[in-house]
Design a protein around this motif. Structure first.
Motif, PDB file in Angstrom:
ATOM      1  N   VAL A 183     -12.225   7.315  12.041  1.00 14.28           N
ATOM      2  CA  VAL A 183     -10.966   6.874  11.440  1.00 14.28           C
ATOM      3  C   VAL A 183     -11.000   6.882   9.922  1.00 14.28           C
ATOM      4  CG1 VAL A 183     -10.413   5.463  13.446  1.00 14.28           C
ATOM      5  CG2 VAL A 183     -11.591   4.424  11.496  1.00 14.28           C
ATOM      6  N   VAL A 184     -12.197   6.948   9.313  1.00 13.86           N
ATOM      7  CA  VAL A 184     -12.275   6.908   7.848  1.00 13.86           C
ATOM      8  C   VAL A 184     -12.997   8.128   7.294  1.00 13.86           C
ATOM      9  CG1 VAL A 184     -13.097   5.628   5.838  1.00 13.86           C
ATOM     10  CG2 VAL A 184     -12.198   4.392   7.802  1.00 13.86           C
ATOM     11  N   GLU A 185     -14.247   8.339   7.742  1.00 13.32           N
ATOM     12  CA  GLU A 185     -15.039   9.410   7.147  1.00 13.32           C
ATOM     13  C   GLU A 185     -14.468  10.794   7.467  1.00 13.32           C
ATOM     14  OE1 GLU A 185     -17.086   8.455   5.092  1.00 13.32           O
ATOM     15  OE2 GLU A 185     -17.288   6.362   5.671  1.00 13.32           O
ATOM     16  N   HIS A 186     -13.934  10.982   8.677  1.00 12.94           N
ATOM     17  CA  HIS A 186     -13.459  12.298   9.102  1.00 12.94           C
ATOM     18  C   HIS A 186     -11.931  12.351   9.254  1.00 12.94           C
ATOM     19  CE1 HIS A 186     -17.644  12.685  11.159  1.00 12.94           C
ATOM     20  NE2 HIS A 186     -17.693  12.891   9.848  1.00 12.94           N
ATOM     21  N   ARG A 187     -11.229  11.458   8.596  1.00 12.95           N
ATOM     22  CA  ARG A 187      -9.787  11.404   8.844  1.00 12.95           C
ATOM     23  C   ARG A 187      -9.112  12.646   8.260  1.00 12.95           C
ATOM     24  NH1 ARG A 187      -7.072   9.506   4.372  1.00 12.95           N
ATOM     25  NH2 ARG A 187      -8.401   8.747   2.691  1.00 12.95           N
ATOM     26  N   THR A 188      -8.352  13.355   9.070  1.00 11.97           N
ATOM     27  CA  THR A 188      -7.564  14.519   8.652  1.00 11.97           C
ATOM     28  C   THR A 188      -6.251  14.494   9.407  1.00 11.97           C
ATOM     29  OG1 THR A 188      -8.585  15.873  10.365  1.00 11.97           O
ATOM     30  CG2 THR A 188      -9.589  15.959   8.171  1.00 11.97           C
ATOM     31  N   ARG A 189      -5.278  15.238   8.898  1.00  5.48           N
ATOM     32  CA  ARG A 189      -3.978  15.334   9.586  1.00  5.48           C
ATOM     33  C   ARG A 189      -3.444  16.743   9.410  1.00  5.48           C
ATOM     34  NH1 ARG A 189       1.731  12.637   7.720  1.00  5.48           N
ATOM     35  NH2 ARG A 189       2.939  13.298   9.509  1.00  5.48           N
ATOM     36  N   ASP A 190      -3.945  17.596  10.370  1.00  8.84           N
ATOM     37  CA  ASP A 190      -3.492  18.997  10.371  1.00  8.84           C
ATOM     38  C   ASP A 190      -3.729  19.645   9.022  1.00  8.84           C
ATOM     39  OD1 ASP A 190      -0.633  18.013  12.306  1.00  8.84           O
ATOM     40  OD2 ASP A 190      -2.646  18.626  12.969  1.00  8.84           O
ATOM     41  N   GLY A 191      -4.869  19.299   8.356  1.00  7.67           N
ATOM     42  CA  GLY A 191      -5.192  19.910   7.080  1.00  7.67           C
ATOM     43  C   GLY A 191      -4.431  19.343   5.919  1.00  7.67           C
ATOM     44  N   GLU A 192      -3.488  18.414   6.145  1.00  2.00           N
ATOM     45  CA  GLU A 192      -2.684  17.876   5.053  1.00  2.00           C
ATOM     46  C   GLU A 192      -3.257  16.534   4.625  1.00  2.00           C
ATOM     47  OE1 GLU A 192       1.858  16.247   4.245  1.00  2.00           O
ATOM     48  OE2 GLU A 192       1.280  17.147   6.166  1.00  2.00           O
ATOM     49  N   ALA A 193      -3.412  16.347   3.322  1.00  2.00           N
ATOM     50  CA  ALA A 193      -3.960  15.096   2.802  1.00  2.00           C
ATOM     51  C   ALA A 193      -2.996  13.965   3.076  1.00  2.00           C
ATOM     52  CB  ALA A 193      -4.226  15.220   1.305  1.00  2.00           C
ATOM     53  N   VAL A 194      -3.523  12.848   3.525  1.00  2.69           N
ATOM     54  CA  VAL A 194      -2.684  11.679   3.804  1.00  2.69           C
ATOM     55  C   VAL A 194      -2.499  10.888   2.530  1.00  2.69           C
ATOM     56  CG1 VAL A 194      -3.524  11.588   6.158  1.00  2.69           C
ATOM     57  CG2 VAL A 194      -4.697  10.288   4.395  1.00  2.69           C
ATOM     58  N   ASP A 195      -1.582   9.906   2.579  1.00  2.00           N
ATOM     59  CA  ASP A 195      -1.356   9.025   1.448  1.00  2.00           C
ATOM     60  C   ASP A 195      -2.659   8.297   1.129  1.00  2.00           C
ATOM     61  OD1 ASP A 195      -0.600   7.177  -0.393  1.00  2.00           O
ATOM     62  OD2 ASP A 195       1.016   6.286   0.798  1.00  2.00           O
ATOM     63  N   PRO A 196      -3.186   8.392  -0.096  1.00  2.00           N
ATOM     64  CA  PRO A 196      -4.483   7.785  -0.400  1.00  2.00           C
ATOM     65  C   PRO A 196      -4.495   6.272  -0.247  1.00  2.00           C
ATOM     66  CG  PRO A 196      -3.394   8.571  -2.401  1.00  2.00           C
ATOM     67  CD  PRO A 196      -2.611   9.108  -1.247  1.00  2.00           C
ATOM     68  N   ARG A 197      -3.301   5.627  -0.311  1.00  2.00           N
ATOM     69  CA  ARG A 197      -3.286   4.171  -0.191  1.00  2.00           C
ATOM     70  C   ARG A 197      -3.141   3.701   1.260  1.00  2.00           C
ATOM     71  NH1 ARG A 197      -0.062   5.242  -4.711  1.00  2.00           N
ATOM     72  NH2 ARG A 197       1.833   5.159  -3.461  1.00  2.00           N
ATOM     73  N   ALA A 198      -2.799   4.604   2.157  1.00  2.55           N
ATOM     74  CA  ALA A 198      -2.540   4.204   3.534  1.00  2.55           C
ATOM     75  C   ALA A 198      -3.765   3.628   4.251  1.00  2.55           C
ATOM     76  CB  ALA A 198      -1.976   5.396   4.316  1.00  2.55           C
ATOM     77  N   PRO A 199      -4.955   4.219   4.107  1.00  2.35           N
ATOM     78  CA  PRO A 199      -6.106   3.640   4.817  1.00  2.35           C
ATOM     79  C   PRO A 199      -6.403   2.205   4.383  1.00  2.35           C
ATOM     80  CG  PRO A 199      -6.670   5.776   3.864  1.00  2.35           C
ATOM     81  CD  PRO A 199      -5.313   5.445   3.389  1.00  2.35           C
ATOM     82  N   PHE A 200      -6.205   1.908   3.084  1.00  2.00           N
ATOM     83  CA  PHE A 200      -6.492   0.559   2.600  1.00  2.00           C
ATOM     84  C   PHE A 200      -5.482  -0.446   3.147  1.00  2.00           C
ATOM     85  CE2 PHE A 200      -8.039   3.523  -0.698  1.00  2.00           C
ATOM     86  CZ  PHE A 200      -9.392   3.235  -0.611  1.00  2.00           C
ATOM     87  N   ALA A 201      -4.218   0.006   3.273  1.00  2.00           N
ATOM     88  CA  ALA A 201      -3.219  -0.882   3.858  1.00  2.00           C
ATOM     89  C   ALA A 201      -3.538  -1.169   5.319  1.00  2.00           C
ATOM     90  CB  ALA A 201      -1.825  -0.253   3.727  1.00  2.00           C
ATOM     91  N   ALA A 202      -4.009  -0.137   6.041  1.00  2.00           N
ATOM     92  CA  ALA A 202      -4.355  -0.332   7.453  1.00  2.00           C
ATOM     93  C   ALA A 202      -5.548  -1.265   7.597  1.00  2.00           C
ATOM     94  CB  ALA A 202      -4.656   1.020   8.103  1.00  2.00           C
TER      95      ALA A 202
END
Length: 860
Positions: A183-202
């Motif tokens: 969920v953190v080290e290998h997080r990807t979404r179809d090659g598109e970078a996710v919002d950098p603040r989203a993991p911290f909010a989760a």
């Protein structure tokens, strides 16, 4: 929170909330580090606050120095008690390090906001918690929790919960590490970078839910630390507004977002103990980051995490290539096909296990199957060299350090002794100036209890010019150096002061003699007189023969090393000679009335004293376990009476050493060998020592053995005599192989032991003969099976050389063949022929006698 819910929480792009940007991280997590860098790039805060001791704010600019190479650590120690210390380690993939470097590169103020080290060290000391390099925090970092604190509170009770473990189980994972990677080290979404603040909010939402269910769930000291961090947040808010970013353990995020009053937070901090503390940067190592090495807030695989952080793309392919390179360096056949197949297998395993990308488990399984052929032996090398890693950080010279550390660093560079995390062997030749200086430094550090180097058993040598050391630099040594700094500002002055203090406080004689040896090896001329006075005082007052015998070997070695190092040891020689004289007087009475354990202990002391007197008298004593042709020695006239209580006559022995010390020791051995009141193991050992040095003729040795193994001697006592005569040291079996008469005596006694008594002596005999090499045992068995040679010594009892020879040996000495070997031996020993009176080179007995001392000093 299920896996799908977690993914949905990470995917949406979140608007920046009001207030400071709270970035909750897992310490030493490459995924967290990448996310922190991305979040800082996106937010561009006016200030960055990092969890750490505020006293280190002045040291933060050093992080931008090009000579600063992580892993490094902040070291805090109490000024009055340098041994009270704590570390805050940072790797290249630590989120805090990334935040510090980002702020320095962008010219943004960066500060530490955790509880001051002055308070945390005092609280550790107050609670009696050991040194500060263990797991310091509550939270749940021990099992890979999100809050892997490097605080300084000391080892304490762990939190009742493991936040990461709870989240992993909720998401259906049985391994918290695997969940975190997915969920953190290998997080990807179809090659598109996710919002950098989203993991911290989760993560903040997840930690908030956990704290609501389990309460604070962390260390009781968390409330104090979080109160201090909230106060620092308020101060930064007044200076920079809400445009600040905070990097801290994810467990603390809910507490930092909670609205509290300043009065309430100050009340929590009121009355905290405090000490004066000093901080600096020190190198750290990947091995020390690993949890199994003792650092509780560490990680299992720092080398793997470092690779994930550094690999720009294709991390699995690059990792397999690293492993293949390591295997090839170790001479294992690994081809490109192995790499390709290992990558395919790892990816297949990840797909079968439902993972977005192959992790450490999948790559390790693939390496074991493809490159290691199913064996865990080469896999252990991968674990040690790559998964954990051997990286050792570097710190610039401008970092603060105690004067002793600066002097040590200077000497390390001058002597080309670079500190390394990997253990290595160091061979020193003391005839070389640089090697002699290295030896002095290492011995001085041992006196200061700085365990950088430990003496090791090196290649065999009869001289004293060679030393072997095993070196490994651990980060804890910086604490030991700081603690040793209380003795002086340089290694020499500190070692001198500490040696003098130890001499004054030592109570045991052996302790002082060992200290004298250390002072000589470390070349401490100012400390040696102090130690010698203490040694003379202790020796004059001590009358216990056992303690005197324990002290003499160290003194003898010290005198021998003094010759090598050109040190004046005249005073030491007088003390050693006095001890040896007192041992010669008191040893025979001390050898009577002993139980089995006492006799075994005294036997070892007799061996040590024998070797020590050989060194003191300038001769090279024969190894007590080396088989020699005793019949060619000087011999001795022995009392041939049947009275076993009579001392053997030693009047024919000439004292070849100054003062006759060797002659008196020989007389002591004769007394021990002939008195039946002395324990059998001691009598047997004394007989063997005399025989090996040619101080006892073979006939006399055979007579003593015959008396010891006579039918009137209890079998247990006879077995002890045999243990002393041919047991313990190497070469005892070869003596029986070469002397068929002695073997025949042992065989005759053994076959005559009554059946009801055999079980009593069997354990001792088994211990004695099992120490022999397999070839020696086999030869002895063959000789016993053949029986005594016709007309041989065992059959006739006439003496060595009478009748037929022992099986496998010639009828006598072939002098021509023996002389042909001599030039080769002289070449190997470094001896050179010297011209005799007639101009020819000396050879034979005269040449050997003239050079008998030279091998001690001429060989390495």
């Amino acid at each position: 929170m299920t896996r799908a819910e977690m993914t949905q929480a990470v995917m949406p792009r979140a608007e920046r909330p009001a207030g400071p940007l709270l970035l909750g991280v897992r310490h030493h997590g490459p995924g967290s580090a990448r996310a922190v860098r991305a979040a800082l790039d996106a937010a561009r805060p006016r200030a960055v606050l990092v969890e750490g001791p505020p006293e280190a704010d002045a040291l933060l600019p050093l992080a931008a120095d090009e000579r600063m190479r992580p892993p490094v650590a902040l070291l805090a120690h109490a000024v009055d008690d340098p041994g009270q210390a704590a570390f805050w380690p940072l790797a290249a993939f630590s989120p805090e390090w990334i935040a510090i470097r980002w702020a320095l590169e962008h010219g943004v103020p960066v500060r530490f906001i955790d509880l001051p080290a002055a308070n945390s060290l005092a609280m550790t000391q107050e609670n009696g918690n050991g040194e500060g390099d263990e797991d310091r925090d509550g939270g749940s970092e021990e099992d890979g929790g999100a809050d892997g604190e490097e605080g300084a509170e000391g080892p304490v009770a762990r939190a009742p919960i493991d936040p990461i473990g709870v989240l992993a189980r909720t998401a259906g994972y049985d391994d918290p590490e695997r969940w975190w990677e997915d969920v953190v080290e290998h997080r990807t979404r179809d090659g598109e970078a996710v919002d950098p603040r989203a993991p911290f909010a989760a993560l903040a939402e997840a930690m908030t839910a956990l704290r609501e269910v389990y309460g604070d769930g962390g260390h009781p000291r968390d409330a104090v630390r979080e109160a201090h961090m909230r106060i620092q947040l308020r101060k930064a808010g007044k200076e920079f507004g809400d445009d600040i970013a905070v990097v801290c353990g994810a467990w603390h995020v809910p507490a930092l977002g909670t609205r509290t009053t300043l009065t309430a937070d100050r009340a929590l901090l009121k009355g905290l103990p405090k000490v004066k503390a000093e901080l600096t940067w020190v190198p750290w190592s990947h091995r020390r980051l690993a949890r199994h090495s003792g650092y509780g807030a560490g990680i299992d695989s720092p080398g793997w995490y470092g690779h994930l952080f550094d690999a720009p793309d294709r991390p699995i392919e690059r990792w397999m290539t690293k492993v293949a390179g390591l295997m090839r360096d170790e001479d294992r056949f690994v081809s490109s096909a192995h790499v390709i197949e290992a990558v395919r297998l790892a990816e297949t395993l990840a797909a079968m296990r439902g993972r977005p990308l192959a992790g450490l488990g999948e790559t390790t399984d693939a390496i074991r199957a493809v490159m290691c052929e199913g064996s865990d032996v080469p896999l252990a090398l991968v674990q040690d060299r790559l998964i954990v890693g051997e990286a050792l950080g570097e710190v610039p010279d401008t970092a603060p350090a105690v004067p002793l550390q600066r002097d040590l660093t200077r000497q390390q560079r001058t002597l080309r002794l670079k500190p390394e995390a990997q253990e290595r062997e160091l061979e020193l030749d003391l005839r070389k100036d640089n090697d002699a200086a290295r030896s002095r430094l290492l011995h001085r550090l041992r006196i200061l209890a700085v365990g950088w180097g430990e003496p090791a058993a090196g290649r065999g040598s009869t001289g004293t010019f060679r030393e072997s050391w095993r070196l490994r630099w651990e980060p804890e040594l910086y604490v030991q150096v700081a603690e040793a700094g209380t003795w002086g500002t340089t290694v020499l002055s500190a070692a001198t002061a500490k040696a003098g203090a130890q001499a004054a406080s030592a109570t045991a004689l052996a302790e002082v003699t060992a200290l004298a040896e250390q002072c000589l090896l470390a070349e401490l001329p100012d400390a040696l007189p102090v130690v010698m006075r203490a040694l003379a005082d202790r020796a004059a007052l001590d009358s216990d023969v056992g303690r005197l015998a324990d002290a003499l070997p160290a003194l003898a070695r010290t005198l021998r090393y003094g010759d090598v190092r050109s040190t004046d040891t005249a005073a030491l020689a007088g003390v050693a000679a006095g001890l040896a004289e007192r041992i010669c007087v008191g040893l025979p009475p001390a050898c009577t009335g002993l139980d089995a354990d006492g006799a075994a202990e005294l036997r070892g002391r007799v061996d040590e004293v024998h070797t020590a007197i050989g060194l003191l008298t300038g001769a090279a004593p024969v190894n007590p376990g080396t088989a020699t042709d005793a019949g060619t020695g000087t011999g001795t006239d022995a009392d041939t009476s049947t009275n076993t209580n009579a001392d053997l006559d030693t009047s024919t022995h000439a004292d070849t050493d100054t003062g006759g010390l060797r002659g008196r020791w020989t007389a002591v051995l004769h007394k021990l060998a002939a008195r039946d009141t002395v324990a059998g193991v001691v009598r047997g050992r004394a007989t063997r020592l005399l025989l090996d040095e040619g101080r006892l003729a073979e006939d006399d040795a055979a007579r003593l053995m015959g008396l010891a193994l006579s039918p009137g001697t209890p079998p247990a006592d006879a077995a002890e005599w045999i243990e002393g005569f041919v047991g313990g040291a190497a070469g005892g079996g070869m003596l029986l192989v070469h002397d068929e008469r002695l073997l025949g005596l042992v065989d005759a006694w053994l076959t005559g032991v009554p059946a009801d008594r055999f079980a009593d002596v069997l354990p001792l005999l088994r211990r004695t003969f099992s120490a022999y090499e397999a070839g020696v045992r086999r030869t002895l068995g063959e000789l016993v099976r053949r029986g005594p040679s016709a007309g041989g010594p065992a059959a006739t009892g006439t003496g060595a050389g009478a009748g037929a020879p022992a099986p496998g040996f010639g009828p006598g000495l072939d002098e021509a063949r023996a002389d042909a070997v001599e030039p080769v031996l002289r070449l190997l020993l470094g001896l050179h022929d010297e011209p005799g009176p007639d101009g020819d080179a000396r050879s034979g007995q005269a040449g050997r006698a003239a050079n008998v001392e030279e091998p001690l000093g001429a060989t390495g």
